[in-house]
Scaffold this motif. Sequence first.
Motif, PDB file in Angstrom:
ATOM      1  N   UNK A 187       0.950  -0.991   0.132  1.00  0.00           N
ATOM      2  CA  UNK A 187       0.037   0.093  -0.122  1.00  0.00           C
ATOM      3  C   UNK A 187       0.913   1.200   0.157  1.00  0.00           C
ATOM      4  N   UNK A 188       0.656   2.137  -0.984  1.00  0.00           N
ATOM      5  CA  UNK A 188       1.193   3.307  -1.045  1.00  0.00           C
ATOM      6  C   UNK A 188       0.438   4.537  -0.302  1.00  0.00           C
ATOM      7  N   UNK A 189       0.789   5.245   0.205  1.00  0.00           N
ATOM      8  CA  UNK A 189       0.028   6.601   0.967  1.00  0.00           C
ATOM      9  C   UNK A 189       0.742   7.758   0.965  1.00  0.00           C
ATOM     10  N   UNK A 190      -0.134   9.016   0.805  1.00  0.00           N
ATOM     11  CA  UNK A 190       0.371  10.162   1.169  1.00  0.00           C
ATOM     12  C   UNK A 190      -0.283  10.962   2.410  1.00  0.00           C
ATOM     13  N   UNK A 191       0.273  10.902   3.437  1.00  0.00           N
ATOM     14  CA  UNK A 191      -0.603  11.257   4.661  1.00  0.00           C
ATOM     15  C   UNK A 191      -1.565  10.188   4.925  1.00  0.00           C
ATOM     16  N   UNK A 219       5.666  10.399   0.107  1.00  0.00           N
ATOM     17  CA  UNK A 219       4.781   9.038   0.063  1.00  0.00           C
ATOM     18  C   UNK A 219       5.642   8.128   1.028  1.00  0.00           C
ATOM     19  N   UNK A 220       4.726   7.077   1.239  1.00  0.00           N
ATOM     20  CA  UNK A 220       5.045   6.124   2.153  1.00  0.00           C
ATOM     21  C   UNK A 220       4.805   4.625   1.757  1.00  0.00           C
ATOM     22  N   UNK A 221       5.329   3.464   1.783  1.00  0.00           N
ATOM     23  CA  UNK A 221       4.856   2.208   1.429  1.00  0.00           C
ATOM     24  C   UNK A 221       4.743   1.280   2.513  1.00  0.00           C
ATOM     25  N   UNK A 222       3.871   0.411   2.591  1.00  0.00           N
ATOM     26  CA  UNK A 222       3.672  -0.674   3.876  1.00  0.00           C
ATOM     27  C   UNK A 222       3.279  -1.796   3.253  1.00  0.00           C
ATOM     28  N   UNK A 223       3.928  -3.196   3.809  1.00  0.00           N
ATOM     29  CA  UNK A 223       3.329  -4.290   3.308  1.00  0.00           C
ATOM     30  C   UNK A 223       2.566  -4.884   4.375  1.00  0.00           C
ATOM     31  N   UNK A 224       1.480  -5.549   4.005  1.00  0.00           N
ATOM     32  CA  UNK A 224       0.556  -6.025   5.110  1.00  0.00           C
ATOM     33  C   UNK A 224      -0.148  -7.464   4.601  1.00  0.00           C
ATOM     34  N   UNK A 225      -0.490  -8.175   5.728  1.00  0.00           N
ATOM     35  CA  UNK A 225      -1.384  -9.254   5.077  1.00  0.00           C
ATOM     36  C   UNK A 225      -2.907  -9.011   5.202  1.00  0.00           C
ATOM     37  N   UNK A 226      -3.569  -9.329   4.085  1.00  0.00           N
ATOM     38  CA  UNK A 226      -5.209  -9.369   4.137  1.00  0.00           C
ATOM     39  C   UNK A 226      -5.763  -9.756   5.326  1.00  0.00           C
ATOM     40  N   UNK A 227      -5.365 -11.148   5.598  1.00  0.00           N
ATOM     41  CA  UNK A 227      -6.096 -11.827   6.482  1.00  0.00           C
ATOM     42  C   UNK A 227      -5.583 -11.691   8.013  1.00  0.00           C
ATOM     43  N   UNK A 228      -4.568 -10.945   8.258  1.00  0.00           N
ATOM     44  CA  UNK A 228      -4.082 -10.455   9.550  1.00  0.00           C
ATOM     45  C   UNK A 228      -3.601  -8.996   9.449  1.00  0.00           C
ATOM     46  N   UNK A 229      -4.345  -8.347  10.151  1.00  0.00           N
ATOM     47  CA  UNK A 229      -4.254  -6.687  10.199  1.00  0.00           C
ATOM     48  C   UNK A 229      -2.996  -6.645  10.946  1.00  0.00           C
ATOM     49  N   UNK A 230      -2.602  -7.489  11.970  1.00  0.00           N
ATOM     50  CA  UNK A 230      -1.425  -7.292  12.832  1.00  0.00           C
ATOM     51  C   UNK A 230      -0.027  -7.479  12.200  1.00  0.00           C
ATOM     52  N   UNK A 287       7.385  -2.380   8.543  1.00  0.00           N
ATOM     53  CA  UNK A 287       7.785  -0.803   8.961  1.00  0.00           C
ATOM     54  C   UNK A 287       7.440  -0.219   7.391  1.00  0.00           C
ATOM     55  N   UNK A 288       6.865   1.185   7.758  1.00  0.00           N
ATOM     56  CA  UNK A 288       6.788   2.031   6.778  1.00  0.00           C
ATOM     57  C   UNK A 288       8.025   2.593   5.937  1.00  0.00           C
ATOM     58  N   UNK A 289       8.120   2.643   4.711  1.00  0.00           N
ATOM     59  CA  UNK A 289       9.209   3.051   3.716  1.00  0.00           C
ATOM     60  C   UNK A 289       8.900   4.485   3.264  1.00  0.00           C
ATOM     61  N   UNK A 290       9.373   5.393   3.740  1.00  0.00           N
ATOM     62  CA  UNK A 290       9.239   6.798   3.084  1.00  0.00           C
ATOM     63  C   UNK A 290      10.132   6.890   1.715  1.00  0.00           C
ATOM     64  N   UNK A 291       9.721   7.647   1.038  1.00  0.00           N
ATOM     65  CA  UNK A 291      10.014   7.962  -0.224  1.00  0.00           C
ATOM     66  C   UNK A 291       9.642   9.164  -0.888  1.00  0.00           C
ATOM     67  N   UNK A 292      10.280   9.727  -1.871  1.00  0.00           N
ATOM     68  CA  UNK A 292       9.702  11.162  -2.571  1.00  0.00           C
ATOM     69  C   UNK A 292       9.498  10.962  -3.910  1.00  0.00           C
ATOM     70  N   UNK A 293       8.221  11.390  -4.609  1.00  0.00           N
ATOM     71  CA  UNK A 293       8.071  11.315  -5.958  1.00  0.00           C
ATOM     72  C   UNK A 293       8.578  12.734  -6.482  1.00  0.00           C
ATOM     73  N   UNK A 294       9.427  13.056  -7.405  1.00  0.00           N
ATOM     74  CA  UNK A 294       9.954  14.363  -7.738  1.00  0.00           C
ATOM     75  C   UNK A 294       9.486  14.640  -9.199  1.00  0.00           C
TER      76      UNK A 294
END
Length: 181
Positions: A101-105, A159-170, A174-181
């Motif tokens: 998942x990629x997020x911005x805020x 932006x930041x990216x994070x990896x998760x499992x659909x069936x286990x929200x726990x 860690x979030x990985x921050x990066x820039x789109x320039x």
Amino acid sequence: MVLAVAFVVFCIYSLARGAGAISDVIRHDDLTAMSRNPVPSSAKSKGTGVPDCTAKDVKLELATGSQSVGVGGSMPFAMTIRYEGTSSCLIDASNASRILTITSGNDTVWTSKACPADPVMLLMSHGDKRVDTLTWNANRTVDHCVDDADLPKVDAGTYSAQLSLRDDPKAVSDKVPFLVQ
């Protein structure tokens, strides 16, 4: 002449018996053919006796080779599932279950779960890890599956990216921050 007629009758008789024998074999194979159940579409291990992996069994890790990407560019992410449990378990490592998942805020910009994916069932045990690369093309996901080329590009920003499992929200990386320039 009698010999020629006898030969023709013998050939016709032999062909008919051969066709009948082949038909019997085909019917027998159809009756004894094995049936296969499809792999479940979720990580559930119904009937296998092997439990599903949970957040306590695996550690998710996410990395990228760069801290920035140009507008309209692409960024590869290395997604790792590392086994840390005490007994073997099953996990679905498809992009529909292991979600980038990629997020911005608070805005979810892109997610790998927008398009369906076939299950990739893995039996994880001591010392196992699975590393896959998924490339994000600096675009925005819509609520249904669309060809990547038809998605709108994101604007410059943080932006930041994070990896998760659909069936286990726990189970999250860690979030990985990066820039789109």
